[in-house]
Enzyme design. Structure first.
Site, mmCIF file in Angstrom:
data_model
loop_
_atom_site.group_PDB
_atom_site.id
_atom_site.type_symbol
_atom_site.label_atom_id
_atom_site.label_comp_id
_atom_site.label_asym_id
_atom_site.label_seq_id
_atom_site.Cartn_x
_atom_site.Cartn_y
_atom_site.Cartn_z
ATOM 1 N N CYS A 165 55.976 44.232 54.880
ATOM 2 C CA CYS A 165 57.238 44.416 55.578
ATOM 3 C C CYS A 165 57.767 45.788 55.119
ATOM 4 C CB CYS A 165 58.161 43.284 54.957
ATOM 5 S SG CYS A 165 58.386 43.278 53.295
ATOM 6 N N CYS B 185 58.512 46.601 51.627
ATOM 7 C CA CYS B 185 57.598 46.797 50.720
ATOM 8 C C CYS B 185 57.233 48.357 50.617
ATOM 9 C CB CYS B 185 56.176 46.120 51.279
ATOM 10 S SG CYS B 185 56.212 44.474 51.004
ATOM 11 N N CYS C 90 24.334 71.781 33.700
ATOM 12 C CA CYS C 90 24.640 71.861 35.191
ATOM 13 C C CYS C 90 25.202 70.485 35.925
ATOM 14 C CB CYS C 90 23.293 72.076 35.923
ATOM 15 S SG CYS C 90 22.237 73.541 35.567
ATOM 16 N N ASP D 51 28.095 28.548 29.523
ATOM 17 C CA ASP D 51 28.810 27.503 30.401
ATOM 18 C C ASP D 51 27.788 26.292 30.218
ATOM 19 O OD1 ASP D 51 30.358 26.054 31.937
ATOM 20 O OD2 ASP D 51 29.095 26.742 33.413
ATOM 21 N N ASP E 161 28.087 30.777 35.574
ATOM 22 C CA ASP E 161 27.922 30.724 37.247
ATOM 23 C C ASP E 161 29.072 30.324 38.132
ATOM 24 O OD1 ASP E 161 27.943 27.933 36.504
ATOM 25 O OD2 ASP E 161 26.530 27.620 38.079
ATOM 26 N N ASP F 180 34.087 30.512 35.353
ATOM 27 C CA ASP F 180 33.681 31.009 34.406
ATOM 28 C C ASP F 180 34.234 32.736 34.711
ATOM 29 O OD1 ASP F 180 32.427 28.913 33.371
ATOM 30 O OD2 ASP F 180 30.886 29.163 34.836
#
Length: 793
Positions: free
Chosen positions: A14, A17, A83, A484, A684, A688
């Protein structure tokens, strides 16, 4: 000097903001003017050129963000690490540039940008630094350019050798008693084209470096060979009539020929370090058979759209990511996921573009195209990893910045020192030339990136995608790996762990349970039906099937009313656990899910008990044993109950178990473990991601969520736990190669420069040593291509 920045702003919703962003930017010291446009989501700021970091920080502190995007430039003309450093500095000064990484081995610059920055501005900045640049189009065009350049270098090298050989031949024949020398005019005619035509590249590059206020390898070669050539001209012109002067044309010509040989071999070797990318690019078919109303059309891949049907014949590569809608076959996904065995495919299964169709004819529905395919994402990850700089490279960059000036000072000191102590000017000059020629900053510049390119390339071949060089460098230090449980060490899908029939007839018990579950999509139903299929049991039909919400399922089988469900169903049926009570308690302690098969009529009774649970992945035990053998401790981190966690840990030999940990607390657990060493986290799922980001090294398992993969530094393309120790092993091997390369790069100079300064090396030997140093460093890195993971099929 004030510069205009056009910054993209994310998160504004808006006018207030936009006002907050404007106020935040206006407070930054040095800002002349600010204008924030909500419609275009951009902020136009006039501020000093070095204010970009402060502007971005101000936007972030206001609660918004400045999105960054990246651009790749192909850089030509670089010969050594200094370089690459100059190109990096030149690009970093362009307004809007967030970060720059220049890779000498791939001759490419990876640039992160804020807002719209004209590519021509970046190319001009590189040009001002004395090098050439162009926007990177695709790997194929780059390969074509490299091949053409390699062809030109081969011809230049061949001509240089042909011209230099007669000059060096007398020196080769002298030990055999054959004293023969070309006349001065002949030496001049042979050496001049080598010096000023074939060696012109060194003068051009050296001049560009001098204009940029810096030095490089070309400057050393140009100064050294010019000194030798000039001294020969002087000796020839001032020689007494009828005498044969001592000339050094052969030294200058042979040094240039040797440097060209080194550059040619180096270019060939560097192409091999990028072979992983080329192999992946080669997996992309250019055309496909689109099926419309039963008719086949041969079309370019670019003409396909989402949900198009594509026919893939046996032996062809899948042109897109898709889902099988017709046919059965197997897919060879070895080059994509590292999976060595063909994977069965039938309607409903997903296929990956680039994999090879086996024996069957398949029709697939297109699910992903272009840059969104799995193969494109893999290529992007490998390219990003190869473009990134390892932390150790920062030390090399600092050394390279002062290397050439120091060598020039040593050469000057050599010249003055020998002359001061009474040596002939010819001797002093030749020793100074040898110092200039032996120095090799390109070996320093190639030591790290070539090892990283080779390491990430061979890792990708086995399904280990390393996203950044820092993860590759740090992974060899890992002292603890946190796993996990579900989906990482276990399959993530329930299967029958135990079952018991009260009458001992387990086959009949399975058939009855399978009959009740037939047609159900519930994960436990699939586990029962899979067990029936594995035992080749025929599953009969039931009638009056009824779902019992929150309890299970019931149906009539051969006149008997049967039900399969939880303890609540058992209690509602007025039945007790009987002789199965002990087994039920033991299996519940393991964290298993229990289902009772009961007969409700005509005679209410318990028929048997099933215990469902996650099963260990086939490579999990081997993975833990490999880590134990390397003295790396393994930890199990899960939100599951202690019983199920202990069962998995005991089966795998893991002693450190962290069970019933909330997703929000996983990161804190990892942070606590980091106090005792370098920690890798393997997971996974979405839950996690915080722990993956908190760990020193995050490793995401293949088949996991995109969130997990973005949070991880290493992604495993398939869910085989054995790839975890393999990833740590290739990191160890790669880091060892980096250290070996840096050792050789430094040792050549530490030993060679003093030997040259004290007169123990002539320019020809110095040139040979310099060429050999670069080639040996790249060749050593290429040894990584022969690495294979242990215990993987």
């Amino acid at each position: 000097m004030p510069t205009q920045f056009d910054l993209p702003i994310a998160g504004m919703t808006c006018a207030s903001c936009a006002g907050r962003v404007e106020k935040a930017l206006a407070k930054v010291p040095g800002v002349r003017s600010v204008s924030v446009n909500l419609a275009t989501e951009q902020a136009r700021v006039v501020a000093p050129a070095d204010n970009l970091p402060a502007l971005v920080e101000a936007v972030q502190q206001a609660g918004y963000s400045v999105p960054a995007h990246s651009l790749e430039l192909d850089i030509n003309g670089m010969t050594c690490a200094s370089c690459a450093g100059r190109v990096e500095k030149a690009l970093a000064k362009v307004p809007g540039v967030k970060n720059v990484s220049v890779n000498l081995a791939s001759e490419r610059a990876h640039i992160e940008l804020f807002g719209e920055v004209d590519a021509n501005v970046l190319i001009n900045a590189v040009s001002q630094a004395g090098y050439g640049a162009s926007v990177h189009q695709n790997e194929k065009s780059t390969q074509d350019d490299q091949q053409k350049r390699l062809h030109r270098e081969r011809w230049a090298l061949t001509l240089a050798i042909v011209l230099a050989l007669p000059l060096v031949l007398p020196m080769v024949l002298a030990p055999f008693g054959m004293h023969w020398m070309l006349p001065a005019w002949a030496q001049f005619l042979l050496a001049t084209p080598v010096q000023f035509i074939l060696g012109a590249r060194f003068y051009v590059a050296a001049w560009k470096a001098v204009k940029a206020g810096a030095g490089n390898m070309d400057l050393l070669v140009a100064l050294g060979t010019s000194a030798g050539y000039g001294l020969s001209i002087y000796e020839w012109v001032t020689a007494a009539p009828g005498t044969m002067p001592h000339l050094y044309f052969e030294a200058s010509a042979v040094v240039i020929a040797l440097v060209l040989l080194g550059k040619y071999l180096e270019s060939r070797a560097k192409r091999q370090t990028a072979s992983a990318i080329r192999a992946l690019e080669a997996l992309r078919p250019e055309r496909a058979l689109r099926v419309i109303d039963g008719q086949e059309q041969d079309v370019a891949i670019s003409d396909l759209r989402l949900n198009d049907l594509v026919l893939v014949k046996p032996g062809e590569r899948f042109p897109v990511d898709g889902e099988v809608v017709e046919g059965q076959s197997h897919a060879d996904e070895a080059l994509i996921s590292g999976e060595s065995l063909p994977v069965p495919k039938q309607p409903g299964d997903k296929v990956t573009g680039g994999a090879i169709n086996g024996e069957g004819r398949l029709v697939i529905k297109t699910l992903a195209l272009g840059t969104e395919t799995v193969l494109a994402r893999i290529i992007r990850l490998v390219e990003d990893a190869q473009a990134a700089k390892a932390p150790i490279q920062k030390l090399v960059d600092k050394v390279s910045q002062v290397f050439v000036p120091v060598v020039l000072l040593i050469a000057l000191a050599t010249l003055l020192g020998w002359w001061f102590y009474g040596a002939p000017i010819e001797t002093a000059l030749i020793n100074a030339v040898a110092v200039l020629v032996i120095a090799c900053p390109c070996a320093l510049g190639l030591a790290t990136p070539t090892a990283i390119m080779a390491g990430t390339g061979v890792a990708a071949r086995y399904g280990i995608l390393i996203k950044d060089a820092e993860a590759l460098e740090r992974a060899h230090e890992v002292s603890a790996v946190v796993f996990d449980k579900t989906g990482t060490l276990t399959s993530g899908t329930p299967q029958i762990a135990h079952f018991s029939a009260l009458d001992g007839d387990e086959a009949q018990l399975l058939q009855a349970a399978g009959a009740l579950q037939r047609g159900s999509e519930h994960p436990l139903a699939k586990a029962v039906l899979d067990a029936c299929t594995a035992r080749n049991l025929n599953v009969p039909d039931v009638t009056d099937s009824q779902s019992l919400t929150g309890r299970g399922i019931a149906g009539t089988l051969e006149g008997r009313r049967l039900a399969l469900g939880n303890r609540r169903l058992l209690e509602e049926s007025g039945l007790g656990q009987g002789t199965l009570a002990g087994a039920a308690q033991a299996w519940e302690t393991e964290g298993r899910t229990l289902s009772w098969l009961i007969e409700q009529s005509p005679q209410p009774q318990v028929l048997g008990l099933f215990a469902f649970g996650d099963t260990l992945k086939s490579g999990a035990y081997s993975a833990i044993q490999q880590l134990n053998a390397r003295h790396i401790s393994s930890h199990l981190l899960t939100g599951d109950n202690r019983g199920s966690a202990k069962v998995v840990a005991d089966a795998l030999g893991i002693t450190d178990v962290h069970a019933e940990v909330l997703p929000t607390d996983k990161a804190a657990t990892v942070a606590e473990l980091k106090k005792t060493g370098v920690v890798a986290m393997v997971g996974d799922g979405i839950n996690d991601a915080p722990a993956l980001a908190a760990a020193d090294i995050g490793i995401a398992m293949g088949g996991g969520t995109d969130v997990a993969m973005h949070a991880a530094g290493i992604t495993l393309m398939r869910g085989d736990p054995r790839l975890v120790p393999a990833a740590l092993e290739i990191s160890r091997k790669t880091y060892a190669k980096i250290r070996q390369n840096l050792f050789w790069a430094f040792i050549y100079n530490v030993i060679g420069i003093p030997l040259a300064a004290f007169g123990f090396l002539n320019p020809v030997l110095a040139g040979a040593a310099m060429a050999f140093s670069s080639v040996s460093v790249v060749s050593n890195a290429l040894m990584l291509k022969f690495w294979k993971p242990k215990d993987l099929e």
